[in-house]
Each structure stands twice: as structure tokens, then as C-alpha cells.
Design a protein around this motif. Structure first.
Motif, short mmCIF file in Angstrom:
data_model
loop_
_atom_site.label_atom_id
_atom_site.label_comp_id
_atom_site.label_asym_id
_atom_site.label_seq_id
_atom_site.Cartn_x
_atom_site.Cartn_y
_atom_site.Cartn_z
N GLN A 115 49.07 56.33 34.19
CA GLN A 115 47.90 56.78 34.83
C GLN A 115 46.76 55.99 34.12
N ALA A 116 46.79 55.77 32.74
CA ALA A 116 45.73 55.11 32.04
C ALA A 116 45.94 53.68 32.37
N SER A 117 47.02 53.04 32.63
CA SER A 117 47.20 51.70 33.00
C SER A 117 46.68 51.19 34.36
N LEU A 118 46.84 52.41 35.41
CA LEU A 118 46.45 52.16 36.70
C LEU A 118 45.10 52.19 36.81
N ASN A 119 44.44 53.39 36.48
CA ASN A 119 42.80 53.35 36.46
C ASN A 119 42.07 53.73 35.39
N GLY A 120 42.53 53.92 34.34
CA GLY A 120 42.06 54.38 33.03
C GLY A 120 41.66 53.28 31.95
N LEU A 121 41.84 53.92 30.66
CA LEU A 121 41.59 52.86 29.57
C LEU A 121 42.10 51.57 29.59
N LEU A 122 43.32 51.65 30.12
CA LEU A 122 44.19 50.24 29.99
C LEU A 122 44.24 49.50 31.13
N SER A 123 43.49 50.08 32.21
CA SER A 123 43.68 49.15 33.38
C SER A 123 43.01 47.67 33.29
N PRO A 124 41.90 47.46 32.56
CA PRO A 124 41.37 46.14 32.47
C PRO A 124 42.55 45.29 31.83
N LEU A 125 43.24 45.71 30.65
CA LEU A 125 44.09 44.84 30.20
C LEU A 125 45.38 44.51 30.96
N ARG A 126 45.66 45.60 31.88
CA ARG A 126 46.85 45.32 32.85
C ARG A 126 46.50 44.58 33.97
N THR A 127 45.19 44.67 34.26
CA THR A 127 44.72 43.64 35.35
C THR A 127 44.59 42.07 35.09
N TRP A 128 44.12 42.02 33.66
CA TRP A 128 43.97 40.86 33.09
C TRP A 128 45.37 40.14 32.99
N LEU A 129 46.13 40.84 32.35
CA LEU A 129 47.90 40.01 32.24
C LEU A 129 48.43 40.03 33.66
N ALA A 130 48.31 40.72 34.48
CA ALA A 130 48.94 40.45 35.93
C ALA A 130 48.13 39.36 36.64
N GLY A 131 46.91 39.05 36.23
CA GLY A 131 46.19 37.99 37.00
C GLY A 131 46.38 36.28 36.28
N LEU A 132 47.13 36.51 35.12
CA LEU A 132 47.42 35.12 34.40
C LEU A 132 48.50 34.42 35.64
N TRP A 133 49.26 34.78 36.26
CA TRP A 133 50.17 33.98 37.21
C TRP A 133 50.46 34.81 38.07
N THR A 134 49.84 34.59 39.49
CA THR A 134 49.95 35.56 40.44
C THR A 134 50.86 34.68 41.69
N ILE A 135 51.20 35.50 42.95
CA ILE A 135 51.88 34.90 43.95
C ILE A 135 51.63 35.47 45.22
N ASP A 136 51.49 34.82 46.35
CA ASP A 136 51.21 35.33 47.57
C ASP A 136 52.13 36.12 47.97
N GLY A 137 51.93 37.33 48.78
CA GLY A 137 53.04 37.99 49.58
C GLY A 137 53.67 37.23 50.48
N GLY A 138 54.66 37.51 51.03
CA GLY A 138 55.49 37.31 52.18
C GLY A 138 56.80 36.43 51.74
N SER A 139 56.99 35.32 52.25
CA SER A 139 58.35 34.80 51.93
C SER A 139 58.30 34.18 50.64
N GLY A 140 57.06 33.83 50.01
CA GLY A 140 56.93 33.26 48.58
C GLY A 140 57.66 34.61 47.63
N ARG A 141 57.75 35.81 47.90
CA ARG A 141 58.31 36.62 47.04
C ARG A 141 59.52 37.19 47.64
N ASP A 142 60.12 36.57 48.46
CA ASP A 142 61.31 36.97 49.11
C ASP A 142 62.34 36.06 48.80
N LEU A 143 63.34 36.21 47.60
CA LEU A 143 64.27 35.47 47.30
C LEU A 143 65.36 34.93 48.17
N LEU A 144 65.67 35.77 49.25
CA LEU A 144 66.29 35.02 50.39
C LEU A 144 65.81 34.34 51.35
#
Length: 365
Positions: free
Chosen positions: A138-167
Motif C-alpha cells: 500500500q505504501a508503494s502504491l499510494n504512500g511514502l514509497l510511491s514516488p520511488l516506485r513511480t521513478w523506477l517504473a518510468g525508467l523504461w516503459t512500453i506501450d500497451g497492446g501488441s507490444g506487450r503480447d509475446l504471442l
């Protein structure tokens, strides 16, 4: 009673909560009886000792993949709008979160779902670990740890759709998903034969995997008949654990969904299975070091699971069963992180004990 009649008689929200409760209870019972746990499978793999726990995990993995892809092939299920495929994903979050979750599994001596199952059997170590895991999530989702999680997740992102589907990325098509599931099933059978795994454990492991496919199917079928938005989803224990925690702590009147039924369902199913097998037993910590270790593992799993987009079940099986790229990266990260942590943290103790098995009984899942 079919789904249409159930929704008409109970309402949409009650139906989806009951679906979560039912699937959770079945999963809890099968997981308790089979000792299903990714951590145990990883430890066997990296230490090259035994194949039984790997076989159980692979039976669950193969069953989830085969049934899910079978439902898709039959036209009963469409996972294109699942968050693991449709929304923007984080490759950095999947890799880093998976590594951190894998480390946490070793420290806590069990993955998130295993902690929930053991807590229902009277394991106080698992209960404390699960509570800290939920708070950290919960702290990682909306609490104290959320900014760190958001920063790490934003380092390398990919659009949704076929780009996330291995098949889709591999241009193999949906039938390849069924064939891939059959391949894993063959490996599971081979490992089961080598380890002389009992047929009952294999069936129970497969049952845990089928619950994951059942969750995909039920949430989709209810969602297509509901006026409210009901996301297609399957089993995961990072977000749901945080949701249940907030439901308990918040004022009455919070909306209920599949996840709210899932966590209590797992507890009830595991408790019933342990009661039937006469395995209910109160267990606590041996010393202060063990408590610190479990707490550190819970924090790593809570933050890592939220960063990776799921736990060992949510990303490692549910997401992998629909061939989500980020889920497979998270799963690979979990195997690598757990293998490294087992070698660094538990390796010296195993050598000191002079045997491949841990000297401390609390090392067992």
C-alpha cells in the motif's frame, strides 16, 4: 444456475465478490495440499537437489497456461483488455521488481501466496510477514514509497497492446500458446517421474493452476454481462492484499470487487484443507534474527511486487499464462533474484550444517 441468473438474483457486485471468494477458496485448498510455492521450486533448481517442488510449480504453471489459452481458443475468453496487456507497462519495473521480489521470497522463506496459505494454518511468522507485505504494498502504491516506485517504473516503459503480447510479437499466433503449455506440462511430468512425486500432489498443483484460468474466465464472463466496469483479471496477491488492508482500516461503504473476495477465500480454503489434513499448528519465531529476516523479506516482496506489477502468482503465473511480456520479465527476475539471495544468504548456513538441507527448521516453507 448460470452466470446470467446469478447476476440477476444477486447483483453484479455481489456476484464478482463471490467469484473471488470461490476461486480463492479453491486455490487456497489446492495450494495448501500441494505445497505450491515458487520459492521452493527456485531453491531446488539452483541447488540442483530434487525435482518435486519444481514439478508441483510446473504443473500449476502448465495447467494455468493450457486452460487459459484453451478458453481463448474456444472464444470464451478475451484477455486483450487485461491490464497486463492493454495498459502501458514498465520493463524496468518488471525486471527490478522481479529481482527484489525474488530476494524477498528467500528472506521470508516463502512467496506472498504461500505466506497467506501458511498464516491460515497457524504460522505466526507468515501472518506477520503477510501484514508487513500488505502495508509495504500500500505504501508503494499510494504512500511514502510511491514516488520511488513511480521513478523506477518510468525508467523504461512500453506501450500497451501488441507490444506487450509475446504471442503477437513473435508472430506465432494463439495456437502457439497451447503448444507452449503442453511443453511445460511434459517437463512437469518428467520432473514428477524423476522425483517420484505422488499423483495427488501433481493433481493438486494442477488444480492451483486451473484456479488461475478459472479467475480469468469468470471475471471476463461477468464483465461482459455487467453494466458496471468489471476488469478481466486473475489471481494476484500484491494489490489485493493492500486493498483488503485498506478495507479493514477505512470507513464502511468502500466498494467491493473480485480482489476483496479473493484474499479471504484463500484463507478459508487453506484453513479448511489444513483442518481436513490435521495440519493446523501454531508456529512462531525462533529468535530475533529470524524476525528481522522475515520483516526485510516482506518489505522487499511488497515493494518489488508492486513495482513488477504482480507477485509470484500475479505476474509469475497469471500474467505469464496470457503471455504478457512484462510478466515473463518479472518471472525471470524472480528466479534470478531468489537464486542469488539463496546462494548469498542461505548458502553459508547450508555449508556449515554439512548437508544440502537447512539446519534451521524455519528454513522450510
Amino acid at each position: 444456475m448460470d452466470i446470467d441468473s446469478l447476476i440477476e438474483s444477486l447483483g453484479e457486485r455481489t456476484s464478482i465478490v463471490l467469484a473471488g471468494l470461490l476461486v480463492g477458496a479453491l486455490f487456497g485448498a489446492f495450494a495448501q495440499r500441494s505445497r505450491f510455492c515458487l520459492r521452493s521450486a527456485v531453491v531446488e533448481f539452483w541447488n540442483r537437489q530434487g525435482r518435486g517442488r519444481q514439478a508441483v510449480w510446473l504443473f500449476a504453471f502448465a495447467a494455468a497456461m493450457l486452460a487459459t489459452q484453451g478458453f481463448v481458443a474456444a472464444g470464451w475468453l478475451d484477455v486483450s483488455q487485461a491490464r497486463q496487456l492493454a495498459s502501458t507497462g514498465s520493463l524496468s519495473g518488471a525486471l527490478l521488481g522481479g529481482l527484489l521480489f525474488g530476494i524477498g521470497m528467500i528472506l521470508a522463506r516463502g512467496c506472498a501466496s504461500r505466506m497467506l496459505v501458511l498464516a491460515a494454518n497457524g504460522n505466526l511468522r507468515a501472518l506477520l510477514t503477510g501484514l508487513i507485505f500488505a502495508v509495504t504494498a500500500q505504501a508503494s502504491l499510494n504512500g511514502l514509497l510511491s514516488p520511488l516506485r513511480t521513478w523506477l517504473a518510468g525508467l523504461w516503459t512500453i506501450d500497451g497492446g501488441s507490444g506487450r503480447d509475446l504471442l503477437a510479437l513473435s508472430h506465432l499466433g494463439q495456437p502457439a500458446g497451447v503448444l507452449f503449455g503442453l511443453l511445460w506440462l511434459a517437463v512437469a511430468v518428467h520432473y514428477a517421474q524423476r522425483s517420484r512425486l505422488s499423483r495427488r500432489d501433481g493433481i493438486n498443483g494442477a488444480g492451483a493452476g486451473l484456479c488461475i484460468a478459472l479467475a480469468w474466465l469468470l471475471t471476463y464472463q461477468i464483465g461482459t454481462r455487467s453494466f458496471d466496469v468489471v476488469p478481466v483479471q486473475s489471481l494476484s496477491f500484491t494489490g489485493p492484499s493492500a486493498d483488503v488492508l485498506m478495507l479493514v482500516l477505512s470507513a464502511p461503504g468502500q466498494p467491493w470487487d473480485f480482489d476483496i473476495g479473493l484474499v479471504p477465500g484463500v484463507v478459508l480454503g487453506s484453513f479448511a484443507a489444513a483442518l481436513w489434513g490435521r495440519e493446523l499448528k501454531l508456529e512462531g519465531f525462533r529468535d530475533g534474527y529470524s524476525m528481522r529476516r522475515y520483516i526485510a523479506g516482506a518489505v522487499c516482496m511488497g515493494f518489488g511486487g508492486m513495482l513488477a506489477g504482480g507477485c509470484a502468482v500475479g505476474a509469475g503465473v497469471s500474467g505469464a499464462a496470457i503471455f504478457a511480456l512484462t510478466a515473463w520479465l518479472a518471472l525471470i527476475g524472480m528466479w534470478l533474484g531468489a537464486g542469488l539471495a539463496d546462494r548469498v544468504v542461505d548458502g553459508p548456513e547450508k555449508k556449515t550444517a554439512g548437508t544440502s538441507a537447512p539446519a534451521d527448521p524455519s528454513l522450510q516453507p
